[in-house]
Design a protein around this motif. Sequence first.
Motif, PDB file in Angstrom:
ATOM      1  N   MET A 100       2.291  -4.580  -2.542  1.00  0.00           N
ATOM      2  CA  MET A 100       1.403  -4.105  -3.607  1.00  0.00           C
ATOM      3  C   MET A 100       2.220  -3.504  -4.743  1.00  0.00           C
ATOM      4  SD  MET A 100      -1.776  -2.342  -1.600  1.00  0.00           S
ATOM      5  CE  MET A 100      -2.460  -1.863  -3.188  1.00  0.00           C
ATOM      6  N   GLU A 101       1.712  -3.672  -5.945  1.00  0.00           N
ATOM      7  CA  GLU A 101       2.385  -3.144  -7.123  1.00  0.00           C
ATOM      8  C   GLU A 101       2.089  -1.666  -7.350  1.00  0.00           C
ATOM      9  OE1 GLU A 101       1.304  -5.666 -10.381  1.00  0.00           O
ATOM     10  OE2 GLU A 101       2.064  -7.453  -9.379  1.00  0.00           O
ATOM     11  N   ALA A 102       0.947  -1.190  -6.858  1.00  0.00           N
ATOM     12  CA  ALA A 102       0.507   0.190  -7.106  1.00  0.00           C
ATOM     13  C   ALA A 102       1.439   1.204  -6.462  1.00  0.00           C
ATOM     14  CB  ALA A 102      -0.906   0.383  -6.569  1.00  0.00           C
ATOM     15  N   GLY A 117      -9.519  -1.509  -5.393  1.00  0.00           N
ATOM     16  CA  GLY A 117      -8.271  -1.911  -6.041  1.00  0.00           C
ATOM     17  C   GLY A 117      -7.368  -2.705  -5.116  1.00  0.00           C
ATOM     18  N   GLU A 174      -8.950  -6.145  -4.702  1.00  0.00           N
ATOM     19  CA  GLU A 174      -8.763  -6.941  -5.921  1.00  0.00           C
ATOM     20  C   GLU A 174      -7.361  -7.530  -5.985  1.00  0.00           C
ATOM     21  OE1 GLU A 174      -8.425  -5.829 -10.563  1.00  0.00           O
ATOM     22  OE2 GLU A 174     -10.309  -5.201  -9.625  1.00  0.00           O
ATOM     23  N   GLU A 175      -6.350  -6.704  -5.709  1.00  0.00           N
ATOM     24  CA  GLU A 175      -4.975  -7.191  -5.761  1.00  0.00           C
ATOM     25  C   GLU A 175      -4.715  -8.222  -4.662  1.00  0.00           C
ATOM     26  OE1 GLU A 175      -0.349  -5.608  -5.696  1.00  0.00           O
ATOM     27  OE2 GLU A 175      -1.950  -4.169  -6.139  1.00  0.00           O
ATOM     28  N   ALA A 216      -6.638 -11.589  -5.466  1.00  0.00           N
ATOM     29  CA  ALA A 216      -5.996 -12.334  -6.556  1.00  0.00           C
ATOM     30  C   ALA A 216      -4.705 -12.996  -6.085  1.00  0.00           C
ATOM     31  CB  ALA A 216      -5.726 -11.400  -7.740  1.00  0.00           C
ATOM     32  N   PHE A 217      -3.883 -12.250  -5.367  1.00  0.00           N
ATOM     33  CA  PHE A 217      -2.614 -12.802  -4.890  1.00  0.00           C
ATOM     34  C   PHE A 217      -2.845 -13.943  -3.895  1.00  0.00           C
ATOM     35  CE2 PHE A 217       0.711 -12.947  -1.624  1.00  0.00           C
ATOM     36  CZ  PHE A 217       1.784 -13.357  -2.405  1.00  0.00           C
ATOM     37  N   ARG A 229       2.883  -1.090   1.826  1.00  0.00           N
ATOM     38  CA  ARG A 229       2.384  -1.788   0.637  1.00  0.00           C
ATOM     39  C   ARG A 229       2.145  -3.267   0.910  1.00  0.00           C
ATOM     40  NH1 ARG A 229       2.611   2.918  -0.249  1.00  0.00           N
ATOM     41  NH2 ARG A 229       3.223   4.003  -2.137  1.00  0.00           N
TER      42      ARG A 229
END
Length: 176
Positions: free
Chosen positions: A101-103, A111, A114-115, A118-119, A154
């Motif tokens: 995860m980028e967060a 959130g 959603e991530e 999408a990925f 993550r």
Amino acid sequence: MSLIRPLKNVRTAAAAGAVGAVLALSACGGVAEDLQETADEMEEQASAAEESGEVDADVFEVAVGDCLNDESVAEDQEVAEVPKVSCDEPHDSEVYAETEMEASEWPGDAGVDEEASAFCEQEFASFVGLEYAMSELQLSYYVPTEDSFASGDRAISCLIYDEAGQTTGSLAGAAR
């Protein structure tokens, strides 16, 4: 390489020992019979899993290419281990992509979903050979919980599966 621990056998042995102790101490035959039936069922399940080559794998250690028998894992259920099996055997799902995860701060359940969504949708086409919206196959994913995120987790693991049932072999390039 994933660390795989056959914990089903350990749990079964511990459960059978506990049932034996209860049976020895119990004066109620009905309870003892129910407990013995439960222990017998657990032993049968462990034996079947052992014969199929299925082992419980740490969910943090699953990797692309791993096949799982995780149909019994309910949506939104927190899991620490998943049943891993050779892809040559019938299985419920296959890990086809992973990312971090980028967060840097907890984005909330929405959130995270959603991530991950999408990925996993983006990676689906390159794995299957067909866009997700055009495919009869489904995707799912394992994502961090708020607690595991706080501990540094993550990882997003994308899973592919066929709603019609178990598959044998990889779904890579299935184009369906």
